[in-house]
Motif scaffolding. Structure first.
Motif, mmCIF file in Angstrom:
data_model
loop_
_atom_site.group_PDB
_atom_site.id
_atom_site.type_symbol
_atom_site.label_atom_id
_atom_site.label_comp_id
_atom_site.label_asym_id
_atom_site.label_seq_id
_atom_site.Cartn_x
_atom_site.Cartn_y
_atom_site.Cartn_z
ATOM 1 N N SER A 172 11.839 3.165 -1.524
ATOM 2 C CA SER A 172 11.963 3.579 -2.928
ATOM 3 C C SER A 172 12.589 2.521 -3.828
ATOM 4 O O SER A 172 12.672 2.726 -5.041
ATOM 5 N N MET A 173 13.019 1.391 -3.273
ATOM 6 C CA MET A 173 13.760 0.419 -4.061
ATOM 7 C C MET A 173 12.887 -0.725 -4.586
ATOM 8 O O MET A 173 13.150 -1.265 -5.659
ATOM 9 N N GLY A 174 11.881 -1.110 -3.846
ATOM 10 C CA GLY A 174 10.986 -2.171 -4.291
ATOM 11 C C GLY A 174 9.851 -1.624 -5.133
ATOM 12 O O GLY A 174 9.793 -0.432 -5.465
ATOM 13 N N ILE A 175 8.903 -2.500 -5.485
ATOM 14 C CA ILE A 175 7.716 -2.059 -6.209
ATOM 15 C C ILE A 175 6.885 -1.121 -5.340
ATOM 16 O O ILE A 175 6.189 -0.231 -5.823
ATOM 17 N N SER A 176 7.004 -1.306 -4.016
ATOM 18 C CA SER A 176 6.348 -0.405 -3.072
ATOM 19 C C SER A 176 7.041 -0.508 -1.725
ATOM 20 O O SER A 176 7.787 -1.451 -1.459
ATOM 21 N N GLY A 177 6.795 0.484 -0.896
ATOM 22 C CA GLY A 177 7.332 0.506 0.455
ATOM 23 C C GLY A 177 6.242 0.878 1.429
ATOM 24 O O GLY A 177 5.393 1.734 1.136
ATOM 25 N N CYS A 178 6.243 0.239 2.604
ATOM 26 C CA CYS A 178 5.155 0.400 3.567
ATOM 27 C C CYS A 178 5.693 0.981 4.869
ATOM 28 O O CYS A 178 6.683 0.485 5.412
ATOM 29 N N PHE A 179 5.018 2.004 5.365
ATOM 30 C CA PHE A 179 5.426 2.694 6.585
ATOM 31 C C PHE A 179 4.275 2.717 7.582
ATOM 32 O O PHE A 179 3.103 2.783 7.209
#
Length: 368
Positions: A172-179
């Motif tokens: 939730s902190m960057g422009i996007s998050g990858c899981f």
């Protein structure tokens, strides 16, 4: 025998729910994307505290499309760490960009913000910190540097479902998050799966198009895209598992605390450390020991399975020899690769199993 991971035990704990979910998808005929995937996207976005989530077929695809949506391409540089699973770097290479490495912190083994600024050049177009083993990287200084240079941050949160930094969820902190939802992850599919979370409407729209052949509507291909869609069955299963994730995370953290108490004064291993402002979700319980290979052999002999995450840092992998790095380039990553050993840790682990693992570990103090 104590397995490193017990997916059969996890399935047994949710069998009725999971079986019903799979049958529901089979009856619906919505085998690719569909209602179950759409509902999972909404639920996982809410879990992460983001506006959007775009479900995909793997965590690698999530990294690939997040980079593309950020406008990264050939000739660009993307900063990340060498002590990670190879997919982090492979996704950068897929788009023709060049991975630029910075070494990790000595304790958390996540990106060292103190080394980040020196790696930035006019060609730097993204920073990809890796939230390793279930603990987030030191995001405040990383974000401060990134904001100062107007560089987007894409979080590799593939090992960090539910991890937190000052109360902010991973992704939730960057422009996007990858899981990633590879089966062994804290939130794992019954097969492959991944997702990108973001608060950016334009990134969301771009990734939705990119995952489905670049279509903005059926048979209208606005951009060149990919077949990276999530299966309906995986979406349904992940919805079930997401409801259990907090309880499973609590169990993981309890087992890690148990390990920590028993190994606190160990002369054999160094235990992982949770940083005060971060919530560690212990995807991996990686200890460090100078005699790693011998310890692994002793544990294996006693029927205790372990893992190596990761025995060769990416900059020394043969596949990435073209990057031109040599031994000694990133000493902390290289030292970690020689000393880390992952002990069994999963929600269904029993206290006596933790105690047995520690008993065998401590036997090493008397060997030789």
């Amino acid at each position: 025998m104590i397995p490193f991971l017990d997916l059969q035990a996890q399935y047994a704990s949710i069998k009725e729910e999971a079986d019903a979910a799979v049958l529901r998808v089979l009856a619906s005929g919505q085998y690719v994307l569909g209602d179950e995937v759409a509902m999972f996207e909404r639920e996982f976005a809410a879990y992460c505290g983001t506006k959007h989530a775009i479900a995909l077929n793997s965590g690698t695809s999530a990294l690939h499309l997040a980079l593309l949506a950020a406008g990264i391409g050939p000739g660009d540089e993307v900063i990340t760490v060498p002590f990670t699973f190879v997919a982090t770097v492979s996704a950068i290479c897929y788009i023709g960009a060049r991975p630029i490495f910075v070494d990790v912190e000595p304790v958390t083994l996540t990106m060292d913000p103190g080394k980040l600024e020196a790696a930035i050049t006019p060609n730097t177009k993204a920073i990809v910190p890796v939230h390793l083993y279930g603990q987030m990287a030191d995001m405040d200084p990383i974000m401060e540097i990134a904001d100062r240079y107007s560089i987007p941050v894409i979080e590799d949160a593939c090992q960090a479902h539910g991890a937190e930094y000052d109360g902010m969820r991973a992704g939730s902190m960057g422009i996007s998050g990858c899981f990633s939802f590879y089966p062994g992850k804290n939130l794992g599919a019954c097969g492959e799966g991944g997702i990108v979370v973001t608060n950016d409407d334009a990134h969301m729209q771009a990734i939705r198009m990119l995952r489905d052949w670049g279509q903005d509507r059926r048979y209208h291909h606005a951009i060149k895209g990919f077949n990276y869609r999530m299966d309906g069955i995986q979406g349904a299963i992940l919805r079930i598992k997401l409801r259990h994730l907090d309880a499973w995370t609590t169990a993981r953290r309890n087992h890690a605390q148990h390990y920590g108490q028993l190994l606190a004064n160990s002369s054999v291993v160094q235990i992982p450390k949770q940083v005060a402002n971060r919530r560690h979700v212990y995807h991996i319980y990686a200890v460090r020991t100078p005699d790693r290979d011998s310890l692994q052999q002793v544990l294996q002999h006693e029927g205790i399975h372990t893992g190596l995450h990761y025995p060769i840092p990416v900059h020394l992998q043969k596949a990435h020899a073209d990057l031109g790095h040599k031994v000694g380039g990133f000493p902390r990553s290289e030292a970690a690769a020689k000393t880390v050993l992952s002990l069994p840790l999963y929600p269904e682990l029993k206290p006596w199993q933790v105690e047995r693992v520690v008993e065998v570990v401590e036997q090493m103090a008397y060997v030789g």
